[in-house]
Scaffold this motif. Structure first.
Motif, PDB file in Angstrom:
ATOM      1  N   ASP A 316       0.833  -1.206   0.000  1.00  0.00           N
ATOM      2  CA  ASP A 316       0.000   0.000   0.000  1.00  0.00           C
ATOM      3  C   ASP A 316       0.868   1.256   0.000  1.00  0.00           C
ATOM      4  O   ASP A 316       0.638   2.194  -0.777  1.00  0.00           O
ATOM      5  CB  ASP A 316      -0.906   0.025   1.238  1.00  0.00           C
ATOM      6  CG  ASP A 316      -2.057  -0.962   1.161  1.00  0.00           C
ATOM      7  OD1 ASP A 316      -2.300  -1.510   0.069  1.00  0.00           O
ATOM      8  OD2 ASP A 316      -2.707  -1.189   2.202  1.00  0.00           O
ATOM      9  N   GLU A 317       1.874   1.295   0.885  1.00  0.00           N
ATOM     10  CA  GLU A 317       2.684   2.509   1.009  1.00  0.00           C
ATOM     11  C   GLU A 317       3.536   2.749  -0.231  1.00  0.00           C
ATOM     12  O   GLU A 317       3.645   3.882  -0.713  1.00  0.00           O
ATOM     13  CB  GLU A 317       3.573   2.437   2.249  1.00  0.00           C
ATOM     14  CG  GLU A 317       4.394   3.710   2.452  1.00  0.00           C
ATOM     15  CD  GLU A 317       5.069   3.789   3.805  1.00  0.00           C
ATOM     16  OE1 GLU A 317       6.113   4.462   3.895  1.00  0.00           O
ATOM     17  OE2 GLU A 317       4.564   3.177   4.775  1.00  0.00           O
ATOM     18  N   VAL A 318       4.147   1.671  -0.766  1.00  0.00           N
ATOM     19  CA  VAL A 318       4.991   1.854  -1.950  1.00  0.00           C
ATOM     20  C   VAL A 318       4.140   2.308  -3.144  1.00  0.00           C
ATOM     21  O   VAL A 318       4.510   3.238  -3.871  1.00  0.00           O
ATOM     22  CB  VAL A 318       5.764   0.566  -2.295  1.00  0.00           C
ATOM     23  CG1 VAL A 318       6.533   0.738  -3.602  1.00  0.00           C
ATOM     24  CG2 VAL A 318       6.743   0.214  -1.167  1.00  0.00           C
ATOM     25  N   ASP A 320       1.226   3.826  -3.107  1.00  0.00           N
ATOM     26  CA  ASP A 320       0.752   5.193  -2.867  1.00  0.00           C
ATOM     27  C   ASP A 320       1.850   6.217  -3.131  1.00  0.00           C
ATOM     28  O   ASP A 320       1.580   7.342  -3.558  1.00  0.00           O
ATOM     29  CB  ASP A 320       0.260   5.334  -1.421  1.00  0.00           C
ATOM     30  CG  ASP A 320      -1.075   4.642  -1.182  1.00  0.00           C
ATOM     31  OD1 ASP A 320      -1.737   4.281  -2.178  1.00  0.00           O
ATOM     32  OD2 ASP A 320      -1.444   4.455  -0.012  1.00  0.00           O
ATOM     33  N   THR A 321       3.111   5.827  -2.880  1.00  0.00           N
ATOM     34  CA  THR A 321       4.231   6.758  -3.007  1.00  0.00           C
ATOM     35  C   THR A 321       4.718   6.880  -4.441  1.00  0.00           C
ATOM     36  O   THR A 321       4.972   7.994  -4.933  1.00  0.00           O
ATOM     37  CB  THR A 321       5.402   6.318  -2.109  1.00  0.00           C
ATOM     38  OG1 THR A 321       4.956   6.235  -0.749  1.00  0.00           O
ATOM     39  CG2 THR A 321       6.565   7.306  -2.184  1.00  0.00           C
ATOM     40  N   VAL A 322       4.863   5.743  -5.135  1.00  0.00           N
ATOM     41  CA  VAL A 322       5.508   5.779  -6.461  1.00  0.00           C
ATOM     42  C   VAL A 322       4.610   5.291  -7.592  1.00  0.00           C
ATOM     43  O   VAL A 322       4.983   5.390  -8.765  1.00  0.00           O
ATOM     44  CB  VAL A 322       6.819   4.960  -6.455  1.00  0.00           C
ATOM     45  CG1 VAL A 322       7.756   5.444  -5.367  1.00  0.00           C
ATOM     46  CG2 VAL A 322       6.536   3.458  -6.288  1.00  0.00           C
ATOM     47  N   ARG A 326       5.948   1.807 -11.145  1.00  0.00           N
ATOM     48  CA  ARG A 326       7.289   1.788 -10.549  1.00  0.00           C
ATOM     49  C   ARG A 326       7.386   0.706  -9.475  1.00  0.00           C
ATOM     50  O   ARG A 326       8.446   0.126  -9.277  1.00  0.00           O
ATOM     51  CB  ARG A 326       7.647   3.152  -9.965  1.00  0.00           C
ATOM     52  CG  ARG A 326       7.785   4.241 -11.030  1.00  0.00           C
ATOM     53  CD  ARG A 326       8.425   5.484 -10.458  1.00  0.00           C
ATOM     54  NE  ARG A 326       9.837   5.262 -10.176  1.00  0.00           N
ATOM     55  CZ  ARG A 326      10.546   5.986  -9.308  1.00  0.00           C
ATOM     56  NH1 ARG A 326       9.958   6.957  -8.613  1.00  0.00           N
ATOM     57  NH2 ARG A 326      11.825   5.738  -9.124  1.00  0.00           N
ATOM     58  N   GLU A 345       9.581  -0.923   6.752  1.00  0.00           N
ATOM     59  CA  GLU A 345      10.117   0.399   6.408  1.00  0.00           C
ATOM     60  C   GLU A 345      10.168   0.523   4.890  1.00  0.00           C
ATOM     61  O   GLU A 345      11.230   0.487   4.280  1.00  0.00           O
ATOM     62  CB  GLU A 345      11.520   0.583   7.011  1.00  0.00           C
ATOM     63  CG  GLU A 345      11.574   0.558   8.528  1.00  0.00           C
ATOM     64  CD  GLU A 345      10.968   1.812   9.143  1.00  0.00           C
ATOM     65  OE1 GLU A 345      10.825   2.821   8.409  1.00  0.00           O
ATOM     66  OE2 GLU A 345      10.633   1.780  10.337  1.00  0.00           O
ATOM     67  N   SER A 347      10.076   2.835   2.819  1.00  0.00           N
ATOM     68  CA  SER A 347      10.921   3.888   2.242  1.00  0.00           C
ATOM     69  C   SER A 347      12.346   3.408   2.042  1.00  0.00           C
ATOM     70  O   SER A 347      13.041   3.880   1.125  1.00  0.00           O
ATOM     71  CB  SER A 347      10.910   5.130   3.134  1.00  0.00           C
ATOM     72  OG  SER A 347      11.438   4.830   4.424  1.00  0.00           O
ATOM     73  N   ILE A 350      12.376   1.661  -1.275  1.00  0.00           N
ATOM     74  CA  ILE A 350      12.327   2.679  -2.336  1.00  0.00           C
ATOM     75  C   ILE A 350      13.707   3.300  -2.533  1.00  0.00           C
ATOM     76  O   ILE A 350      14.178   3.448  -3.671  1.00  0.00           O
ATOM     77  CB  ILE A 350      11.285   3.753  -1.998  1.00  0.00           C
ATOM     78  CG1 ILE A 350       9.869   3.148  -2.030  1.00  0.00           C
ATOM     79  CG2 ILE A 350      11.381   4.924  -2.986  1.00  0.00           C
ATOM     80  CD1 ILE A 350       8.792   4.098  -1.552  1.00  0.00           C
ATOM     81  N   ASP A 351      14.380   3.640  -1.450  1.00  0.00           N
ATOM     82  CA  ASP A 351      15.707   4.247  -1.543  1.00  0.00           C
ATOM     83  C   ASP A 351      16.722   3.282  -2.159  1.00  0.00           C
ATOM     84  O   ASP A 351      17.548   3.686  -2.978  1.00  0.00           O
ATOM     85  CB  ASP A 351      16.200   4.677  -0.153  1.00  0.00           C
ATOM     86  CG  ASP A 351      15.387   5.849   0.394  1.00  0.00           C
ATOM     87  OD1 ASP A 351      14.724   6.524  -0.407  1.00  0.00           O
ATOM     88  OD2 ASP A 351      15.430   6.055   1.625  1.00  0.00           O
TER      89      ASP A 351
END
Length: 354
Positions: A316-318, A320-322, A326, A345, A347, A350-351
């Protein structure tokens, strides 16, 4: 989908020894498996037809949301009863954990078969559906079979008082997502097989070596994982535990992604999805008696439940972010899969990857 909608192949395979008489395990499992709910022949035939159709209808929305498997053939699902699931699992397991086509024999293989048969019997009443990437489809000759366990789906939809057509499509959305994950990314099945091989390979550690690891861990005071995962961390060699973590991370991703897709597709295609999700989540967290809790902990099913929650939160977070396009970088290779430390985590994944 294990009482949750689980594909339990990965965890089950990592907890069963390689030398198992699987034919004996299947016969034991069929003999002691609990009977399914009482239904008329007409009701069962209707459920089989509706599940077969729902598995096909689910494919389009899943492909649209995921952006995976576009243009690939839509294979038919196999709708089975509990005995049929046991037979399928007993065929899939040796294909996953062993490179040999020779069946295991001897007293040790029979004893292991007895253990495996008991586990298969228990799981046969908990599995709603499962994508098996290791079994060859008899009709197409290609690897990969989607199994739907009709009596278990009927039992749960009755308990939830869910609309049968809605619940059956909802289950299929999850399981078809697994099929799409593997069919669009064929390397995943080989990666899974190699990782299970790392778990099962090598010489068995002596009791002295295991006790030494436990003693050192207790003396060091270093933080460890809780529950069954912490036990595995103590008892396995560093190499085995690294493989176990890789398998756990993959399973968490696969289940979380399927739950994410199910909820993304659901509102447009399953009218009563909110009622189904609420009832299903309540079922997952329902209180159980001490014996049930102990057995579920021993076979890792409670850890499986956590995979859905942690994995879905990660996806969900990834997304929503990208965005989903991606996010799909995650399916590129083993190096782009999330580490267990990244699951909570997102993020950091993603990093590292994007």
């Amino acid at each position: 989908m294990a009482e949750t909608i689980a594909d339990d192949t990965t965890e089950t395979a990592s907890s069963i020894p390689v030398d198992v008489d699987w034919a004996f395990a299947a016969s034991v499992g069929r003999r002691i498996a609990r009977p399914g709910p009482r239904v008329t022949r007409y009701t069962m035939e209707q459920a089989r037809a509706e599940l077969t159709d729902a598995a096909v209808r689910a494919e389009g929305p899943v492909r649209e949301v995921t952006g995976l498997a576009d243009g690939l053939r839509v294979p038919a699902a196999r709708v089975v009863d509990r005995a049929g699931w046991i037979d399928a699992a007993s065929t899939s397991m040796p294909a996953m954990v062993s490179d040999s086509d020779e069946p295991a024999t001897g007293v040790g293989a029979k004893l292991a078969g007895l253990q495996a048969g008991g586990l298969l019997a228990f799981l046969s009443s908990a599995i709603l559906g499962q994508y098996d990437p290791f079994t060859v489809d008899a009709e197409t000759g290609e690897p990969g079979v989607l199994l739907l366990v009709a009596p278990n789906i009927i039992a749960v939809e009755r308990q939830l008082r869910a609309a049968p057509a809605d619940f059956r499509l909802w289950v299929c959305l999850h399981e078809v997502t697994h099929r799409v994950q593997f069919s669009a990314n064929p390397w995943i099945s080989g990666y899974m097989r190699d990782t299970v091989g790392s778990l099962a390979g090598g010489d068995e550690d002596s009791m002295t070596e295991m006790l030494a690891r436990v003693t050192e861990a207790l003396r060091s005071g270093k933080p460890r994982e809780k529950g069954m995962i912490g036990v595995m961390q103590l008892l396995q060699s560093p190499e085995q535990y690294a493989a176990f973590e890789r398998m756990l991370a993959l399973g968490t991703l696969l289940e979380g992604h399927a739950d994410h897709v199910m909820d993304a597709v659901g509102p447009a295609h399953v009218p009563s999805v909110e009622q189904i999700r609420a009832g299903f989540d309540a079922r997952r967290t329902a209180a159980r008696n001490p014996l049930q809790r102990l057995f579920r902990a021993l076979i890792g099913m409670d850890a499986k439940m956590a995979q859905y929650v942690r994995g879905k939160a990660f996806v969900d977070e990834v997304v929503d972010t990208v965005g989903m396009e991606r996010f799909n970088t995650i399916w590129t290779s083993p190096d782009t899969l999330p580490l267990m430390s990244e699951i909570d985590e997102p993020s950091t994944w993603i990093d590292r990857v994007l």
